[in-house]
Write a protein that holds these residues in place. Sequence first.
Motif, PDB file in Angstrom:
ATOM      1  N   ARG A  62      62.104 -70.471 -26.397  1.00 45.83           N
ATOM      2  CA  ARG A  62      62.795 -69.137 -25.852  1.00 45.83           C
ATOM      3  C   ARG A  62      62.639 -68.170 -26.794  1.00 45.83           C
ATOM      4  O   ARG A  62      62.274 -66.778 -27.343  1.00 45.83           O
ATOM      5  CB  ARG A  62      63.994 -69.056 -24.349  1.00 45.83           C
ATOM      6  N   HIS A  66      60.675 -64.714 -27.845  1.00 42.76           N
ATOM      7  CA  HIS A  66      61.477 -63.560 -28.074  1.00 42.76           C
ATOM      8  C   HIS A  66      60.924 -62.494 -29.517  1.00 42.76           C
ATOM      9  O   HIS A  66      60.894 -61.425 -28.991  1.00 42.76           O
ATOM     10  CB  HIS A  66      63.545 -63.399 -27.529  1.00 42.76           C
ATOM     11  N   ASP A  67      60.848 -63.876 -30.139  1.00 41.04           N
ATOM     12  CA  ASP A  67      61.087 -63.280 -31.463  1.00 41.04           C
ATOM     13  C   ASP A  67      59.538 -62.571 -31.665  1.00 41.04           C
ATOM     14  O   ASP A  67      58.946 -62.234 -32.199  1.00 41.04           O
ATOM     15  CB  ASP A  67      61.243 -64.397 -32.675  1.00 41.04           C
ATOM     16  N   TRP A  69      57.676 -62.019 -29.451  1.00 40.98           N
ATOM     17  CA  TRP A  69      56.177 -61.363 -28.485  1.00 40.98           C
ATOM     18  C   TRP A  69      57.379 -60.021 -29.056  1.00 40.98           C
ATOM     19  O   TRP A  69      56.698 -58.742 -28.114  1.00 40.98           O
ATOM     20  CB  TRP A  69      57.352 -61.182 -27.232  1.00 40.98           C
ATOM     21  N   VAL A  77      64.784 -61.754 -34.766  1.00 45.02           N
ATOM     22  CA  VAL A  77      65.643 -61.821 -33.006  1.00 45.02           C
ATOM     23  C   VAL A  77      66.688 -62.234 -33.999  1.00 45.02           C
ATOM     24  O   VAL A  77      67.966 -62.039 -33.042  1.00 45.02           O
ATOM     25  CB  VAL A  77      64.190 -62.498 -32.655  1.00 45.02           C
ATOM     26  N   GLU A  89      66.989 -56.562 -32.338  1.00 40.11           N
ATOM     27  CA  GLU A  89      67.066 -57.019 -31.132  1.00 40.11           C
ATOM     28  C   GLU A  89      67.326 -57.990 -30.287  1.00 40.11           C
ATOM     29  O   GLU A  89      67.464 -57.609 -29.156  1.00 40.11           O
ATOM     30  CB  GLU A  89      65.507 -57.515 -31.422  1.00 40.11           C
ATOM     31  N   LYS A  90      68.790 -58.930 -30.479  1.00 38.45           N
ATOM     32  CA  LYS A  90      69.562 -59.358 -29.463  1.00 38.45           C
ATOM     33  C   LYS A  90      70.239 -58.818 -28.967  1.00 38.45           C
ATOM     34  O   LYS A  90      70.914 -59.300 -27.763  1.00 38.45           O
ATOM     35  CB  LYS A  90      69.843 -60.342 -30.435  1.00 38.45           C
ATOM     36  N   PRO A  94      67.174 -57.986 -22.420  1.00 34.86           N
ATOM     37  CA  PRO A  94      66.406 -59.306 -22.182  1.00 34.86           C
ATOM     38  C   PRO A  94      66.707 -60.302 -22.820  1.00 34.86           C
ATOM     39  O   PRO A  94      66.773 -61.544 -23.234  1.00 34.86           O
ATOM     40  CB  PRO A  94      65.388 -58.968 -22.341  1.00 34.86           C
ATOM     41  N   ASN A  95      67.412 -60.028 -24.570  1.00 34.71           N
ATOM     42  CA  ASN A  95      67.757 -61.150 -25.327  1.00 34.71           C
ATOM     43  C   ASN A  95      69.357 -60.885 -25.499  1.00 34.71           C
ATOM     44  O   ASN A  95      69.396 -62.256 -25.669  1.00 34.71           O
ATOM     45  CB  ASN A  95      67.644 -60.079 -27.063  1.00 34.71           C
ATOM     46  N   LEU A  98      69.898 -64.670 -24.771  1.00 34.85           N
ATOM     47  CA  LEU A  98      69.622 -65.981 -25.714  1.00 34.85           C
ATOM     48  C   LEU A  98      71.385 -66.273 -26.483  1.00 34.85           C
ATOM     49  O   LEU A  98      71.983 -66.648 -26.582  1.00 34.85           O
ATOM     50  CB  LEU A  98      68.841 -64.892 -26.785  1.00 34.85           C
ATOM     51  N   ALA A 158      62.187 -54.609 -28.561  1.00 37.81           N
ATOM     52  CA  ALA A 158      62.197 -56.122 -27.715  1.00 37.81           C
ATOM     53  C   ALA A 158      62.919 -54.969 -25.952  1.00 37.81           C
ATOM     54  O   ALA A 158      61.828 -55.893 -24.980  1.00 37.81           O
ATOM     55  CB  ALA A 158      63.819 -56.228 -28.051  1.00 37.81           C
ATOM     56  N   ILE A 162      59.871 -57.825 -24.268  1.00 39.23           N
ATOM     57  CA  ILE A 162      59.974 -58.612 -23.418  1.00 39.23           C
ATOM     58  C   ILE A 162      59.703 -58.954 -22.057  1.00 39.23           C
ATOM     59  O   ILE A 162      60.215 -57.807 -21.021  1.00 39.23           O
ATOM     60  CB  ILE A 162      61.338 -59.447 -23.583  1.00 39.23           C
TER      61      ILE A 162
END
Length: 320
Positions: A62, A66-67, A69, A77, A89-90, A94-95, A98, A158, A162
């Motif tokens: 995952r 996510h990275d 995308w 990410v 991004e994190k 959506p992240n 993670l 992100a 995502i």
Amino acid sequence: MDVNYRWALVAFSVLLMLQTGPTSAQILGFYDMKCPRAESLVSLTVQQAVARDPTMAASIVRMHFHDCWVEGCDASVLLDSSPAWGPAEKEAGPNQSLRGFEVFDAAKAAVEAVCPGIVSCADIIALAARDAIVAVGGPTWQVPTGRRDGTTSTATSAGLNIPSSLFTYSQLLMNFLNHGFSEDEMITLSGAHTIGRAHCSAFMGRLYPTVDPSLDPAYAAQLKARCLPGGNPGIVVPLDPGTPDIFDNSYYLNLGAGRGLMPSDAALLNSGFSTSISQQNGQNGQFWTVKFANAMQRMGMMNLKLGLLGEIRTNCRVRN
């Protein structure tokens, strides 16, 4: 190997040569001379992480998705937030679920100990995703290396890229098409949900106030027993109720039986084409795994930062 993928590899090789010089044109085995143990060290780190926690395999895959995308496979990410660009991004919605950042930290530390400043975090993510799939019984594929790390990371990017677990089929398809992937590839990559877990909050709308009629009643009852209204938001449920830690094609068999967990999973049955492809993938697991490996290889080559467009981070969480 499909002709299109072969030509993609050739084009990648030429681009590396143009941007980083002749010594960097070898894309398969890029580290053979510069850091011969690089790939084996990443693989060992992943194997150990998955052995300790089998659910980590899905988290690593995952992370790769996510990275890539968001502005390409550049390990953006992994970057922490910074005063220079704000939330990374994190931090995007959506992240925020993670996990597994420590696995990439460990892999980076392992390669830095033997060949400092040589192996990019972006290559580590791509290699780790392949190794994680292999660790749970899935296919392998060649991972071209020579990526460099991005230097920016924004939560806004992100959030815009995502796909949501609540997306309809048309929204999913548009998202994948916008990133250069076909409808078949979208359905194929969705099969990654044969491993991993999801928080109850991601699919509660299919249970309350009324049960989604497309859900198998017995499966819905199991989910409701696990995910109570107002219950613990940290509770997770396997994406595949039968073999959650084995990479197989049961995801597609579950879809046909009304046991697709996420709204975006169930959405695959809202298209005649997707239903047909899902049925084919469920009937021929070997065919699907070949398609999956090809799609993952292609995803790992999205919008790469090569040469002066990127850097080799010393710490995957912080730009140099």
